[in-house]
Motif scaffolding. Structure first.
Motif, PDB file in Angstrom:
ATOM      1  N   GLU A  31      -6.477  11.034   0.941  1.00  0.00           N
ATOM      2  CA  GLU A  31      -6.308  12.460   1.245  1.00  0.00           C
ATOM      3  C   GLU A  31      -5.067  12.715   2.087  1.00  0.00           C
ATOM      4  OE1 GLU A  31      -9.872  13.764   3.151  1.00  0.00           O
ATOM      5  OE2 GLU A  31     -11.147  13.296   1.421  1.00  0.00           O
ATOM      6  N   ILE A  32      -4.902  11.947   3.164  1.00  0.00           N
ATOM      7  CA  ILE A  32      -3.810  12.279   4.084  1.00  0.00           C
ATOM      8  C   ILE A  32      -2.449  11.942   3.488  1.00  0.00           C
ATOM      9  CG2 ILE A  32      -5.278  12.045   6.109  1.00  0.00           C
ATOM     10  CD1 ILE A  32      -3.718   9.402   6.709  1.00  0.00           C
ATOM     11  N   VAL A  33      -2.392  10.916   2.633  1.00  0.00           N
ATOM     12  CA  VAL A  33      -1.119  10.611   1.973  1.00  0.00           C
ATOM     13  C   VAL A  33      -0.774  11.719   0.982  1.00  0.00           C
ATOM     14  CG1 VAL A  33       0.045   9.046   0.380  1.00  0.00           C
ATOM     15  CG2 VAL A  33      -1.233   8.124   2.323  1.00  0.00           C
ATOM     16  N   ALA A  34      -1.748  12.114   0.163  1.00  0.00           N
ATOM     17  CA  ALA A  34      -1.485  13.137  -0.852  1.00  0.00           C
ATOM     18  C   ALA A  34      -1.184  14.482  -0.207  1.00  0.00           C
ATOM     19  CB  ALA A  34      -2.669  13.252  -1.799  1.00  0.00           C
ATOM     20  N   ALA A  35      -2.003  14.888   0.772  1.00  0.00           N
ATOM     21  CA  ALA A  35      -1.800  16.190   1.413  1.00  0.00           C
ATOM     22  C   ALA A  35      -0.521  16.197   2.231  1.00  0.00           C
ATOM     23  CB  ALA A  35      -3.003  16.546   2.286  1.00  0.00           C
ATOM     24  N   GLY A  36      -0.219  15.070   2.883  1.00  0.00           N
ATOM     25  CA  GLY A  36       1.008  14.997   3.658  1.00  0.00           C
ATOM     26  C   GLY A  36       2.243  15.130   2.793  1.00  0.00           C
ATOM     27  N   ARG A  37       2.251  14.448   1.665  1.00  0.00           N
ATOM     28  CA  ARG A  37       3.399  14.541   0.765  1.00  0.00           C
ATOM     29  C   ARG A  37       3.531  15.956   0.207  1.00  0.00           C
ATOM     30  NH1 ARG A  37       5.601   9.585  -0.835  1.00  0.00           N
ATOM     31  NH2 ARG A  37       6.479  10.545  -2.705  1.00  0.00           N
ATOM     32  N   ALA A  38       2.417  16.559  -0.165  1.00  0.00           N
ATOM     33  CA  ALA A  38       2.481  17.924  -0.693  1.00  0.00           C
ATOM     34  C   ALA A  38       3.006  18.890   0.363  1.00  0.00           C
ATOM     35  CB  ALA A  38       1.093  18.356  -1.174  1.00  0.00           C
ATOM     36  N   ALA A  39       2.562  18.735   1.609  1.00  0.00           N
ATOM     37  CA  ALA A  39       3.006  19.624   2.683  1.00  0.00           C
ATOM     38  C   ALA A  39       4.490  19.484   2.942  1.00  0.00           C
ATOM     39  CB  ALA A  39       2.212  19.334   3.957  1.00  0.00           C
ATOM     40  N   LEU A  40       5.044  18.308   2.707  1.00  0.00           N
ATOM     41  CA  LEU A  40       6.467  18.067   2.937  1.00  0.00           C
ATOM     42  C   LEU A  40       7.320  18.285   1.693  1.00  0.00           C
ATOM     43  CD1 LEU A  40       5.187  16.811   5.476  1.00  0.00           C
ATOM     44  CD2 LEU A  40       6.932  15.061   5.394  1.00  0.00           C
ATOM     45  N   GLY A  41       6.673  18.592   0.579  1.00  0.00           N
ATOM     46  CA  GLY A  41       7.423  18.785  -0.656  1.00  0.00           C
ATOM     47  C   GLY A  41       7.883  17.502  -1.307  1.00  0.00           C
ATOM     48  N   ALA A  42       7.285  16.369  -0.940  1.00  0.00           N
ATOM     49  CA  ALA A  42       7.642  15.093  -1.551  1.00  0.00           C
ATOM     50  C   ALA A  42       6.949  14.959  -2.906  1.00  0.00           C
ATOM     51  CB  ALA A  42       7.234  13.932  -0.634  1.00  0.00           C
ATOM     52  N   PRO A  43       7.568  14.302  -3.864  1.00  0.00           N
ATOM     53  CA  PRO A  43       6.978  14.209  -5.200  1.00  0.00           C
ATOM     54  C   PRO A  43       5.784  13.266  -5.235  1.00  0.00           C
ATOM     55  CG  PRO A  43       8.972  12.889  -5.074  1.00  0.00           C
ATOM     56  CD  PRO A  43       8.885  13.644  -3.777  1.00  0.00           C
ATOM     57  N   MET A  87       0.850  -1.193   0.000  1.00  0.00           N
ATOM     58  CA  MET A  87       0.000   0.000   0.000  1.00  0.00           C
ATOM     59  C   MET A  87       0.888   1.246   0.000  1.00  0.00           C
ATOM     60  SD  MET A  87      -1.286  -0.009   3.999  1.00  0.00           S
ATOM     61  CE  MET A  87      -1.785   1.725   4.010  1.00  0.00           C
ATOM     62  N   PRO A  88       0.303   2.429  -0.216  1.00  0.00           N
ATOM     63  CA  PRO A  88       1.120   3.645  -0.187  1.00  0.00           C
ATOM     64  C   PRO A  88       1.779   3.844   1.173  1.00  0.00           C
ATOM     65  CG  PRO A  88      -1.012   4.080  -1.218  1.00  0.00           C
ATOM     66  CD  PRO A  88      -1.103   2.712  -0.623  1.00  0.00           C
ATOM     67  N   ALA A  89       3.012   4.315   1.161  1.00  0.00           N
ATOM     68  CA  ALA A  89       3.689   4.669   2.403  1.00  0.00           C
ATOM     69  C   ALA A  89       3.052   5.936   2.973  1.00  0.00           C
ATOM     70  CB  ALA A  89       5.174   4.877   2.148  1.00  0.00           C
ATOM     71  N   LEU A  90       3.189   6.114   4.277  1.00  0.00           N
ATOM     72  CA  LEU A  90       2.548   7.221   4.974  1.00  0.00           C
ATOM     73  C   LEU A  90       3.500   8.404   5.101  1.00  0.00           C
ATOM     74  CD1 LEU A  90       0.829   5.100   7.776  1.00  0.00           C
ATOM     75  CD2 LEU A  90      -0.104   5.782   5.545  1.00  0.00           C
ATOM     76  N   ALA A  91       2.949   9.537   5.540  1.00  0.00           N
ATOM     77  CA  ALA A  91       3.746  10.735   5.782  1.00  0.00           C
ATOM     78  C   ALA A  91       3.423  11.259   7.170  1.00  0.00           C
ATOM     79  CB  ALA A  91       3.450  11.802   4.730  1.00  0.00           C
TER      80      ALA A  91
END
Length: 483
Positions: free
Chosen positions: A364-376, A52-56
């Motif tokens: 939502e939390i994976v996508a928003a978390g990555r965006a907040a951290l600047g991850a691609p 599954m997707p990794a978390l942030a």
């Protein structure tokens, strides 16, 4: 590298019963059925895995060990923060590597380190380099924000009102520990940009990190807002974490504290706001309209007796929401899987409403978390996406194996860090068979405990603490809700 098992794929976390993900470099090169790819397996049935997707972890401070061990259990933030001086890192690399390794072990590919308590063992530029080195050794993506504050070192008001009632010797102890000149705005911006020039790379980004409006002067906040707008550099800060901060904000910003952030240009898609526990409906609407992000820190809010926060309401209003641990997971074990489940269980829909909310929440939390951290990328597992993924022990998750149960239901019902078998970040396996590969975490934690045991019992704050804590409590008791 091939990672195979049942999988939650794409933007909708579609369940693929038998998938093989081929990783090439730092990206997912292809996804096919296990039968279509030679995985190198011997043909015997192996353990069941869920990919599954990794978390942030979108808000943290990389604290070396739990603050409960330093006598801070269940203190409100306003007394918890000064107590945390006891946990000042003995040296930056080890102190950062341990919490980053715990994050990796719990399934996180990316971590925000809002660096609020430097060790003081070396210049800040060099210390930031040691934190980045720890992140690269562990293998997680790092967003680093050097926290800055230049007002209110003791309370949300004149410090003399707290100090005046202390005996002279204790007053000197408190002044030596907490009263230090603030960094001028131009110097902070220059230092942040020097840190960025020194440590940024494919898996490391740097943000501005004002500690919070109650701790930052208007010239400092306005300078950060101006520079962020000019450069595009993200900003990470606390907002309205406690009712005492809410009370202070009503006094200082009659037009509204979020309105002020909007007026100076700080409220934008580049801004991440940790907590927002006491953000009201109008403030949440402004946050949503601006495209800023809220990081909820549910267990931290419980430990510090801050409140639950309007996360269900924020999501309903269209706010971008993600999850952070803030160094205070419910069991003080940095378990992001449990934290994710707690947040959705408390802030998700009730009754028959929103039957598919768990799926939407994870996306939502994976996508928003990555965006907040600047991850691609948005974290979804798809060809061409960054090779950041989490592998769970599906046999252990599905421990009873009575009827077929959707893997996503098993994740939200019972997944914890104990179920993590592998974590891959940018194509590198940073957790294998449940153990961090880039750091001996048990040895690192043992070393930290030994150092703290040798130093903390002799810390001068311990002598001053009973009178100082009483003075802080009295100050807030006399002011909350007045005026």
């Amino acid at each position: 590298m091939i990672v195979a098992g049942e999988a939650l794929l794409g933007p909708d976390l579609a369940h693929a019963p038998g998938a093989a993900l081929r990783l090439d470099g730092d990206a997912i090169a292809a996804i096919a059925s296990i039968a279509a790819i030679d995985t190198g397996a011997s043909g015997t049935a192996g353990p069941r895995r869920l990919v599954m997707p990794a978390l942030a972890n979108a808000h943290d401070h990389a604290r070396p060990l739990s603050l409960t061990s330093f006598g801070a259990a269940f203190l409100p933030l306003e007394t918890w923060l000064p107590r945390s001086i006891l946990a000042t890192p003995p040296e930056p690399y080890l102190a950062a590597a341990a919490p980053l390794a715990r994050a990796a072990r719990a399934g996180c590919a990316a971590v925000m380190v809002h660096y609020t308590r430097p060790s003081g063992a070396m210049p800040l530029l060099d210390e930031a380099g040691e934190v980045a080195r720890a992140a690269r050794d562990v293998g997680v993506r790092l967003a680093f924000a050097l926290a800055v504050r230049d007002i209110h070192p003791l309370v949300y008001g004149p410090e003399e009102e707290v100090l005046a009632g202390l005996p002279a010797a204790l007053r000197r102890e408190i002044e030596a520990a907490f009263l230090r000149p603030g960094m001028p705005p131009h110097a902070y911006i220059a230092l942040t940009e020097a840190i960025a020039a020194a440590i940024e790379g494919p898996t490391v980004s740097v943000q501005f990190g004002p500690a919070g409006v109650q701790w930052c002067s208007r010239p400092l906040l306005e300078a950060i807002a101006e520079r962020s707008a000019a450069t595009g550099r993200r900003v990470h800060m606390h907002l309205l974490e406690t009712r005492y901060q809410r009370d202070w904000a009503r006094r200082e910003f009659p037009q509204g504290i979020v309105t002020y952030l909007r007026e100076i240009g700080l409220l934008s898609p580049r801004l991440t706001l940790a907590h927002a526990t006491y953000a009201d409906e109008a403030e949440r609407a402004m946050i949503a309209e601006a495209g800023a992000t809220i990081v909820t820190n549910f267990s931290s809010n419980l430990h510090l007796r801050s409140g639950l926060g309007p996360i269900r309401e924020a999501r309903a209003q269209g706010c971008r929401v993600c999850v952070g641990l803030d160094g205070l997971a419910f069991d003080e074990d940095d378990d992001m899987l449990r934290e994710m489940r707690l947040v959705q269980a408390v802030h998700g829909p009730w009754g028959f409403d929103g039957p598919d909310d768990r799926r939407r929440f994870l996306v939502e939390i994976v996508a928003a978390g990555r965006a907040a951290l600047g991850a691609p990328g948005d974290g979804a597992l798809a060809p061409g996406a960054p090779a950041d993924l989490l592998v769970l022990d599906l046999d252990a998750l599905d421990r009873d194996a009575i009827l077929p149960v959707a893997p996503l239901d098993l994740v939200f019902a019972r997944a914890t860090a104990a179920h993590v078998r592998e974590v891959v970040v940018a194509g590198r396996r940073i957790v294998a068979e449940g153990r961090v590969t880039g750091l001996d975490l048990p040895a690192a934690e043992a070393e930290l405990r030994a150092r703290y045991r040798a130093s903390v019992p002799h810390h001068p704050l311990l002598r001053a603490w009973p009178r100082y804590e009483a003075a802080l409590r009295d100050w807030y008791a006399r002011r909350i809700g007045c005026g």
